[in-house]
Design a protein around this motif. Structure first.
Motif, PDB file in Angstrom:
ATOM      1  N   ILE A  49       0.840  -1.183   0.000  1.00 51.37           N
ATOM      2  CA  ILE A  49       0.000   0.000   0.000  1.00 51.37           C
ATOM      3  C   ILE A  49       0.882   1.242   0.000  1.00 51.37           C
ATOM      4  N   ASP A  50       1.816   1.360   0.955  1.00 51.53           N
ATOM      5  CA  ASP A  50       2.534   2.625   1.069  1.00 51.53           C
ATOM      6  C   ASP A  50       3.841   2.642   0.293  1.00 51.53           C
ATOM      7  N   ALA A  51       4.424   3.835   0.192  1.00 53.13           N
ATOM      8  CA  ALA A  51       5.598   4.056  -0.646  1.00 53.13           C
ATOM      9  C   ALA A  51       6.837   3.358  -0.119  1.00 53.13           C
ATOM     10  N   ASP A  52       6.989   3.226   1.203  1.00 57.65           N
ATOM     11  CA  ASP A  52       8.172   2.557   1.745  1.00 57.65           C
ATOM     12  C   ASP A  52       8.276   1.132   1.214  1.00 57.65           C
ATOM     13  N   CYS A  53       7.152   0.432   1.198  1.00 55.88           N
ATOM     14  CA  CYS A  53       7.123  -0.942   0.715  1.00 55.88           C
ATOM     15  C   CYS A  53       7.481  -0.988  -0.768  1.00 55.88           C
ATOM     16  N   ILE A  54       6.910  -0.080  -1.553  1.00 55.06           N
ATOM     17  CA  ILE A  54       7.183  -0.064  -2.989  1.00 55.06           C
ATOM     18  C   ILE A  54       8.641   0.269  -3.257  1.00 55.06           C
ATOM     19  N   ASP A  55       9.194   1.221  -2.485  1.00 51.63           N
ATOM     20  CA  ASP A  55      10.620   1.534  -2.627  1.00 51.63           C
ATOM     21  C   ASP A  55      11.466   0.281  -2.485  1.00 51.63           C
ATOM     22  N   GLN A  56      11.148  -0.527  -1.477  1.00 56.44           N
ATOM     23  CA  GLN A  56      11.924  -1.739  -1.239  1.00 56.44           C
ATOM     24  C   GLN A  56      11.758  -2.741  -2.375  1.00 56.44           C
ATOM     25  N   CYS A  57      10.529  -2.852  -2.890  1.00 55.96           N
ATOM     26  CA  CYS A  57      10.286  -3.760  -4.018  1.00 55.96           C
ATOM     27  C   CYS A  57      11.148  -3.404  -5.226  1.00 55.96           C
ATOM     28  N   LEU A  58      11.300  -2.116  -5.488  1.00 58.82           N
ATOM     29  CA  LEU A  58      12.051  -1.676  -6.661  1.00 58.82           C
ATOM     30  C   LEU A  58      13.548  -1.665  -6.417  1.00 58.82           C
ATOM     31  N   ARG A  59      13.965  -1.801  -5.172  1.00 57.41           N
ATOM     32  CA  ARG A  59      15.393  -1.939  -4.890  1.00 57.41           C
ATOM     33  C   ARG A  59      15.887  -3.350  -5.208  1.00 57.41           C
ATOM     34  N   GLU A  60      14.999  -4.319  -5.097  1.00 54.58           N
ATOM     35  CA  GLU A  60      15.401  -5.716  -5.281  1.00 54.58           C
ATOM     36  C   GLU A  60      15.559  -6.032  -6.768  1.00 54.58           C
ATOM     37  N   GLY A  61      16.663  -5.596  -7.355  1.00 47.20           N
ATOM     38  CA  GLY A  61      16.944  -5.901  -8.745  1.00 47.20           C
ATOM     39  C   GLY A  61      16.815  -4.726  -9.683  1.00 47.20           C
ATOM     40  N   CYS A  62      15.991  -3.734  -9.328  1.00 48.90           N
ATOM     41  CA  CYS A  62      15.716  -2.633 -10.257  1.00 48.90           C
ATOM     42  C   CYS A  62      16.690  -1.467 -10.160  1.00 48.90           C
ATOM     43  N   GLU A  63      17.215  -1.216  -8.986  1.00 46.11           N
ATOM     44  CA  GLU A  63      17.898   0.045  -8.726  1.00 46.11           C
ATOM     45  C   GLU A  63      19.020   0.332  -9.719  1.00 46.11           C
ATOM     46  N   GLU A  64      19.957  -0.604  -9.884  1.00 49.21           N
ATOM     47  CA  GLU A  64      21.083  -0.360 -10.782  1.00 49.21           C
ATOM     48  C   GLU A  64      20.643  -0.291 -12.231  1.00 49.21           C
ATOM     49  N   ALA A  65      19.692  -1.153 -12.617  1.00 46.48           N
ATOM     50  CA  ALA A  65      19.222  -1.168 -14.004  1.00 46.48           C
ATOM     51  C   ALA A  65      18.557   0.155 -14.376  1.00 46.48           C
ATOM     52  N   LEU A  66      17.728   0.674 -13.477  1.00 44.88           N
ATOM     53  CA  LEU A  66      17.043   1.933 -13.756  1.00 44.88           C
ATOM     54  C   LEU A  66      18.010   3.105 -13.745  1.00 44.88           C
ATOM     55  N   ALA A  67      19.057   3.029 -12.925  1.00 46.24           N
ATOM     56  CA  ALA A  67      20.065   4.084 -12.911  1.00 46.24           C
ATOM     57  C   ALA A  67      20.795   4.140 -14.255  1.00 46.24           C
ATOM     58  N   ARG A  68      21.106   2.974 -14.814  1.00 42.55           N
ATOM     59  CA  ARG A  68      21.760   2.942 -16.129  1.00 42.55           C
ATOM     60  C   ARG A  68      20.847   3.503 -17.212  1.00 42.55           C
ATOM     61  N   LEU A  69      19.559   3.179 -17.122  1.00 38.89           N
ATOM     62  CA  LEU A  69      18.602   3.670 -18.115  1.00 38.89           C
ATOM     63  C   LEU A  69      18.463   5.189 -18.019  1.00 38.89           C
ATOM     64  N   LYS A  70      18.393   5.706 -16.804  1.00 33.88           N
ATOM     65  CA  LYS A  70      18.283   7.153 -16.629  1.00 33.88           C
ATOM     66  C   LYS A  70      19.519   7.857 -17.167  1.00 33.88           C
ATOM     67  N   SER A  71      20.685   7.276 -16.908  1.00 33.05           N
ATOM     68  CA  SER A  71      21.926   7.868 -17.401  1.00 33.05           C
ATOM     69  C   SER A  71      21.941   7.921 -18.925  1.00 33.05           C
ATOM     70  N   CYS A  72      21.424   6.869 -19.553  1.00 36.00           N
ATOM     71  CA  CYS A  72      21.395   6.829 -21.022  1.00 36.00           C
ATOM     72  C   CYS A  72      20.498   7.922 -21.589  1.00 36.00           C
ATOM     73  N   THR A  73      19.306   8.081 -21.019  1.00 35.59           N
ATOM     74  CA  THR A  73      18.377   9.088 -21.540  1.00 35.59           C
ATOM     75  C   THR A  73      18.893  10.503 -21.296  1.00 35.59           C
ATOM     76  N   LEU A  74      19.617  10.711 -20.212  1.00 39.94           N
ATOM     77  CA  LEU A  74      20.197  12.031 -19.965  1.00 39.94           C
ATOM     78  C   LEU A  74      21.268  12.350 -21.001  1.00 39.94           C
ATOM     79  N   LYS A  75      22.089  11.352 -21.314  1.00 39.80           N
ATOM     80  CA  LYS A  75      23.137  11.565 -22.318  1.00 39.80           C
ATOM     81  C   LYS A  75      22.535  11.808 -23.699  1.00 39.80           C
ATOM     82  N   ALA A  76      21.381  11.205 -23.965  1.00 39.67           N
ATOM     83  CA  ALA A  76      20.732  11.374 -25.265  1.00 39.67           C
ATOM     84  C   ALA A  76      20.114  12.750 -25.426  1.00 39.67           C
TER      85      ALA A  76
END
Length: 267
Positions: A49-76
């Motif tokens: 329900i709350d954001a703390d739980c969702i934050d943790q869900c997206l840390r489990e595997g997503c954090e580094e992948a999404l950081a790379r994606l954000k870096s790519c779009t910024l460079k573009a």
């Protein structure tokens, strides 16, 4: 209405996000494919329900992948109104960030409540029926008794809504926007099932199925969330409605509380 003054102020919680744990501190972290966002993450989100739980869900595997994606779009240097640029400039990085690379295996269930049935003979109180938007949540306590909040990263921009129908169906939905998933990506993560009313002030949510639906890497996705070993957890809540506010309190020692504002009544 019972005082909830001992909870963290509503305004503070909403300053960063809408959305803490529907499943209440899952005993095990979500199963993930290392370094990517996948089905296990969306199942985990659907149980929150709350954001703390969702934050943790997206840390489990997503954090580094999404950081790379954000870096790519910024460079573009994609223009804000160029919705095709992220997919064109960062297609390979995007596909590496998300698990569902093959075509979606099933069709979207647009009206899940048409197939759901109420498991209890007790009718759903009229006061509960309608569409509700999460407006606040108390924070779980850590062992020393002080409130605990995970610093939101990636950004917590999750909007949560809860639909309850007269015939005993619920749909809990989370909107994951591009600020979280990367430019051009978004998912509506939905869990649905039956509402079981117990006594005068308690309800149980029996989740049966779910999907994550939306564009990912410029492709429409329909990701099943309740197949095989991926199972949702239900829960018992004491409920109270005062005017246009629904308060759900977890029926366990944590007494975690969630408040929803009515945005639509059932026809």
């Amino acid at each position: 209405m019972r005082s909830i003054g001992w909870f963290i102020s509503l305004g503070f919680l909403l300053s960063t996000s809408l959305g803490a744990a529907w499943a209440q501190e899952a005993s095990e972290p979500p199963r993930t494919v290392a370094g990517v966002c996948g089905t296990a993450n969306w199942v985990c989100v659907a149980e929150c329900i709350d954001a703390d739980c969702i934050d943790q869900c997206l840390r489990e595997g997503c954090e580094e992948a999404l950081a790379r994606l954000k870096s790519c779009t910024l460079k573009a240097q994609c223009a804000p109104d160029d919705t095709q640029c992220p997919a064109r400039a960062c297609s390979a990085t995007c596909h590496q960030a998300f698990e569902p690379a093959p075509p979606s295996p099933e069709e979207e269930v647009s009206r899940p409540c048409e197939a759901a049935r109420r498991p209890s003979s007790a009718p759903v109180p009229k006061a509960l029926v309608g569409t509700w938007r999460l407006s606040a949540a108390s924070l779980p306590e850590v062992e020393d008794g002080r409130p605990h909040r995970i610093e939101p990263h990636p950004r917590s921009d999750y909007a949560r809504s809860l639909l309850i129908t007269p015939d005993g169906c619920f749909v809990l939905s989370t909107a994951l926007k591009d600020a979280t998933l990367g430019e051009g990506n978004s998912l509506a993560v939905r869990a649905w099932g039956s509402v079981e009313v117990v006594g005068k002030d308690t309800l149980k949510l029996r989740t049966r199925d779910g999907q994550a639906v939306g564009p990912v890497c410029a492709e429409a996705r329909v990701i099943p969330l309740a197949k095989g070993k991926l199972r949702f957890r239900g829960g018992a809540y004491r409920w109270e409605v005062e005017r246009r506010t629904l308060t759900l309190t977890v029926d366990d020692p944590s007494q975690q509380t969630f408040q929803f504002e009515r945005i639509r009544t059932a026809k």
